[in-house]
Write a protein that holds these residues in place. Sequence first.
Motif, mmCIF file in Angstrom:
data_model
loop_
_atom_site.group_PDB
_atom_site.id
_atom_site.type_symbol
_atom_site.label_atom_id
_atom_site.label_comp_id
_atom_site.label_asym_id
_atom_site.label_seq_id
_atom_site.Cartn_x
_atom_site.Cartn_y
_atom_site.Cartn_z
ATOM 1 N N ILE A 70 0.911 -1.351 -0.097
ATOM 2 C CA ILE A 70 -0.122 -0.126 0.169
ATOM 3 C C ILE A 70 0.760 1.165 0.011
ATOM 4 O O ILE A 70 0.393 2.324 -0.432
ATOM 5 C CB ILE A 70 -1.176 -0.179 1.289
ATOM 6 C CG1 ILE A 70 -0.433 0.063 2.277
ATOM 7 C CG2 ILE A 70 -2.256 -1.100 1.132
ATOM 8 C CD1 ILE A 70 -1.249 -0.146 3.988
ATOM 9 N N SER A 71 2.035 1.155 0.373
ATOM 10 C CA SER A 71 3.033 2.468 0.259
ATOM 11 C C SER A 71 3.495 2.743 -1.083
ATOM 12 O O SER A 71 4.052 3.690 -1.300
ATOM 13 C CB SER A 71 4.172 2.188 1.335
ATOM 14 O OG SER A 71 4.896 0.863 0.941
ATOM 15 N N LEU A 74 2.671 5.789 -3.081
ATOM 16 C CA LEU A 74 2.048 6.754 -2.160
ATOM 17 C C LEU A 74 2.840 8.030 -2.158
ATOM 18 O O LEU A 74 3.891 7.951 -1.205
ATOM 19 C CB LEU A 74 1.933 6.149 -0.649
ATOM 20 C CG LEU A 74 0.952 7.067 0.267
ATOM 21 C CD1 LEU A 74 -0.370 6.890 -0.333
ATOM 22 C CD2 LEU A 74 0.852 5.960 1.591
ATOM 23 N N ARG A 245 -5.009 4.331 -0.154
ATOM 24 C CA ARG A 245 -4.071 5.279 -0.947
ATOM 25 C C ARG A 245 -4.830 6.555 -1.165
ATOM 26 O O ARG A 245 -4.276 7.677 -1.069
ATOM 27 C CB ARG A 245 -3.333 4.950 -2.370
ATOM 28 C CG ARG A 245 -2.459 3.768 -2.142
ATOM 29 C CD ARG A 245 -1.692 3.531 -3.219
ATOM 30 N NE ARG A 245 -0.951 2.016 -3.447
ATOM 31 C CZ ARG A 245 -1.449 1.059 -4.001
ATOM 32 N NH1 ARG A 245 -2.684 1.193 -4.632
ATOM 33 N NH2 ARG A 245 -1.045 -0.230 -3.737
ATOM 34 N N SER A 248 -5.250 8.314 2.045
ATOM 35 C CA SER A 248 -3.998 8.797 2.478
ATOM 36 C C SER A 248 -3.562 10.055 1.688
ATOM 37 O O SER A 248 -3.283 11.268 2.336
ATOM 38 C CB SER A 248 -2.855 8.148 2.541
ATOM 39 O OG SER A 248 -3.149 6.844 3.190
ATOM 40 N N ARG A 249 -3.956 10.351 0.648
ATOM 41 C CA ARG A 249 -3.455 11.234 -0.307
ATOM 42 C C ARG A 249 -4.514 12.484 0.143
ATOM 43 O O ARG A 249 -4.081 13.569 -0.023
ATOM 44 C CB ARG A 249 -3.731 10.950 -1.921
ATOM 45 C CG ARG A 249 -2.424 10.057 -2.264
ATOM 46 C CD ARG A 249 -2.431 10.206 -4.011
ATOM 47 N NE ARG A 249 -1.590 9.042 -4.208
ATOM 48 C CZ ARG A 249 -2.068 7.870 -4.796
ATOM 49 N NH1 ARG A 249 -3.304 7.716 -5.240
ATOM 50 N NH2 ARG A 249 -1.287 6.965 -5.248
#
Length: 323
Positions: A70-71, A74, A245, A248-249
Amino acid sequence: MSRSVVLNMLLSSQGGFVSGEDISRSLNISRTAVWKYINELKEMGYVIESHSRAGYKLIACPDVLWPDEISLGLDTSIIGREIVHFLSIGSTNDKAKELANNGCREGLIVVAEEQTGGRGRLGRQWVSPQYRGIWMSVVLRPDIQPMEAQKLTLLSALAVSNAIEECTGLKVDIKWPNDLVVSGKKICGILTEMSAEVDKVNHVVIGIGINANMSAEDIPDELKDKATSLAIELGYNVDRKNLFRYISRNIDELYTCFINANQWHDLMVEYREKCINVGRRAVISKGDVSWEGMVTDIDDDGALIVLDGHGEKKRIISGDVSI
Ligand code: BTN
């Protein structure tokens, strides 16, 4: 870190083989180290075909929010630069608070596949079955007065609603202060918890719970008329990694605006547009006391402005608001 690069190489080859030699050269590691990472990825649930000459081919990825995956891509500046993952945990908010108290970096995300003691607002339980949702908490360390922390609650609601809309195409409304609603039913809840001194915030933990791939059976009977999931609304399961993602963004973008530039007013304009309470009657409950009024506005500090039965304006900063 290197394991994540190996995974990235396999993902980028789009179903083709990647030779062990290429991996070992790119990462400057031995073929044995490559083999070790491949085995670790297999243990994590990645299905990888090994071929003595051709190398390695990724066949399938598990539906697990492994930080290694998932990173990837990102490109945030603060949020999710560090991700801590659990297959099962009591509450991601409790873990995030523990890590924050121990001095973790700002933007750290705790994410879990399942919470056995998930907590909601007003002391309620938050049902968090394994692999069915996004159960995550973000640690923030804003240089603000404790009174301003409510703004982060609204900011998170706006960011997560935008993220879900971008990722799924569903229209997501906000019910003040931070419930996200699709077709009138709750799809996401946000629990903001703060550690502060009189005039200084130590940290704020934003806990986000999204009913992503819950089926109707996963939703407790007493909540069935009030709650739904993205899968129920869409008719298919969402890609939780992608959704993570987007979230988070979007938080990164709005939080960066909040701390770097004075764009709060613009964020509030957008928040008001999405908030379903403005212009409607609402029942305000705090403890045992409930009363009904007309919501006329949300001020720039995030408080709900409600006209009570006597035509008096009340400023609501906390409590339960139902429509
Ligand atoms: C609400 O009552 O609407 C807020 C629900 C918040 C749930 C999330 S799930 C991740 C984080 N960990 C918790 O224990 N609660 C929050």
